[in-house]
Design a protein around this motif. Structure first.
Motif, PDB file in Angstrom:
ATOM      1  N   ILE A 150       1.570  -3.340   5.033  1.00 33.97           N
ATOM      2  CA  ILE A 150       2.182  -2.357   5.928  1.00 33.97           C
ATOM      3  C   ILE A 150       2.883  -1.251   5.155  1.00 33.97           C
ATOM      4  N   TRP A 157       4.781   4.900   7.234  1.00 32.80           N
ATOM      5  CA  TRP A 157       4.095   3.644   7.528  1.00 32.80           C
ATOM      6  C   TRP A 157       4.430   3.086   8.910  1.00 32.80           C
ATOM      7  N   LEU A 158       5.664   3.287   9.353  1.00 31.42           N
ATOM      8  CA  LEU A 158       6.038   2.680  10.629  1.00 31.42           C
ATOM      9  C   LEU A 158       5.302   3.346  11.785  1.00 31.42           C
ATOM     10  N   SER A 159       5.210   4.658  11.768  1.00 25.85           N
ATOM     11  CA  SER A 159       4.475   5.371  12.822  1.00 25.85           C
ATOM     12  C   SER A 159       3.003   4.979  12.802  1.00 25.85           C
ATOM     13  N   LEU A 161       1.721   2.214  11.698  1.00 25.61           N
ATOM     14  CA  LEU A 161       1.589   0.844  12.196  1.00 25.61           C
ATOM     15  C   LEU A 161       1.608   0.828  13.722  1.00 25.61           C
ATOM     16  N   LEU A 162       2.581   1.532  14.291  1.00 25.52           N
ATOM     17  CA  LEU A 162       2.701   1.537  15.752  1.00 25.52           C
ATOM     18  C   LEU A 162       1.422   2.079  16.389  1.00 25.52           C
ATOM     19  N   ARG A 164      -1.586   1.987  15.256  1.00 21.41           N
ATOM     20  CA  ARG A 164      -2.656   0.979  15.172  1.00 21.41           C
ATOM     21  C   ARG A 164      -2.454  -0.134  16.186  1.00 21.41           C
ATOM     22  N   LEU A 165      -1.209  -0.465  16.415  1.00 23.95           N
ATOM     23  CA  LEU A 165      -0.945  -1.571  17.345  1.00 23.95           C
ATOM     24  C   LEU A 165      -1.192  -1.162  18.784  1.00 23.95           C
TER      25      LEU A 165
END
Lengths: 167, 167
Positions: A150, A157-159, A161-162, A164-165
């Motif tokens: 991640i 990375w956090l955006s 990741l979100l 993709r989720l």
DNA sequence: TTAAACTTTCAAAAAATATTGAAAGTTTAT
DNA sequence: ATAAACTTTCAATATTTTTTGAAAGTTTAA
């Protein structure tokens, strides 16, 4: 709410949150204070704002620097040192995650590997122990890999990741 | 390594790890012991294994039950209570994550929302404070959502996550 | 070299946290 | 209703962690 009230509330809350995470209160408070300071700040100013001793300030600043989330700033013509926090939150989270991984996950994996290696033929208890510690080892390894993946591309990375989720 | 050594090492290490996470050592040790016990276990046995007092055992078992990761077991014909741990690691991680979210993330968000609401017209310091606390609010919200999404379908969420990250 | 302006260290003190153990509380069996 | 078999509570105690502050250490300027 006034600025000075808001500032205090933020620093106090961050300190309390830190305690719950095994980070000492003062360390978290210094970090909070630096996070909201637009300019780098001297030790004197930190001691004054948080009402703490010089020794305390010195030791906790050192810890923050060891964690890689606070830096020293040497100002032209000033003899004393100034400090500023890593303000990019993606970067901050990555640094904290890397440090905790190194300090906690890796040693836990080492122990799990060791203890799960016993040969468990005799009793039900031994078999169960082996099963459980192996399962834990696998689980923690996977979690470790996931965190690694991640935060691999540090940029946003956090955006990512979100996104993709949510697809 | 022998079984009894391995067992001790596991319990001790789990306790130490707990401390770093703001969980009291005994609570983590009881949890570790229950995790590796194939049968549910009486308070007496826990006190005996971990060399702790009745009061300590009682209070920490209660905490573990409050966290939803240990259950009581009432055995046929036995007057005393027995305890067993949630052993499914996916479920365990979800419960811990939900509890910490409730206890830590939500209150942090509340504070961040409050303090970031000041109107910051006057000084550079105020503007920076607003910018930083808003950014933190957004970041923590995103992280909260991500965790929510990841653990939404409790079944095997970690493996699923890893698969998605590797493609 | 000396001294002023700093920072770091660490033993002692203070504060916070965890643990004990016995009294009080509860439940069950008779 | 009584008592035995348990569990919980909580004030007192012990332990751990944090903080202080002054002495020792370091760097820079003159």
């Amino acid at each position: 709410m006034e600025f000075s009230q808001a500032k205090n509330k933020f620093i106090q809350s961050w300190g309390a949150l830190g305690s719950q995470w095994g980070i000492n209160k003062t360390m978290a408070q210094i970090h909070a204070f630096l996070m909201i300071s637009p300019e780098s700040v001297s030790m004197e100013e930190i001691m004054d704002e948080l009402k703490i001793s010089r020794g305390n300030a010195s030791m906790n600043l050192r810890s923050l620097i060891d964690w890689g989330i606070v830096y020293k700033d040497f100002k032209q013509g000033e003899r004393k040192e100034f400090f500023y926090a890593e303000k990019d939150l993606d970067e901050l989270a990555i640094k904290i995650s890397r440090e905790r991984t190194k300090r906690e996950i890796k040693p836990a994996l080492k122990v799990l590997k060791e203890v799960s290696a016993i040969d468990a033929n005799a009793t039900e208890k031994e078999k169960h122990f082996k099963t459980q510690t192996c399962a834990l080892y696998n689980f923690v390894s996977k979690a470790d890999n996931a965190i690694e993946k991640i935060t691999e591309y540090n940029d946003n990375w956090l955006s990512k990741l979100l996104k993709r989720l949510l697809t």
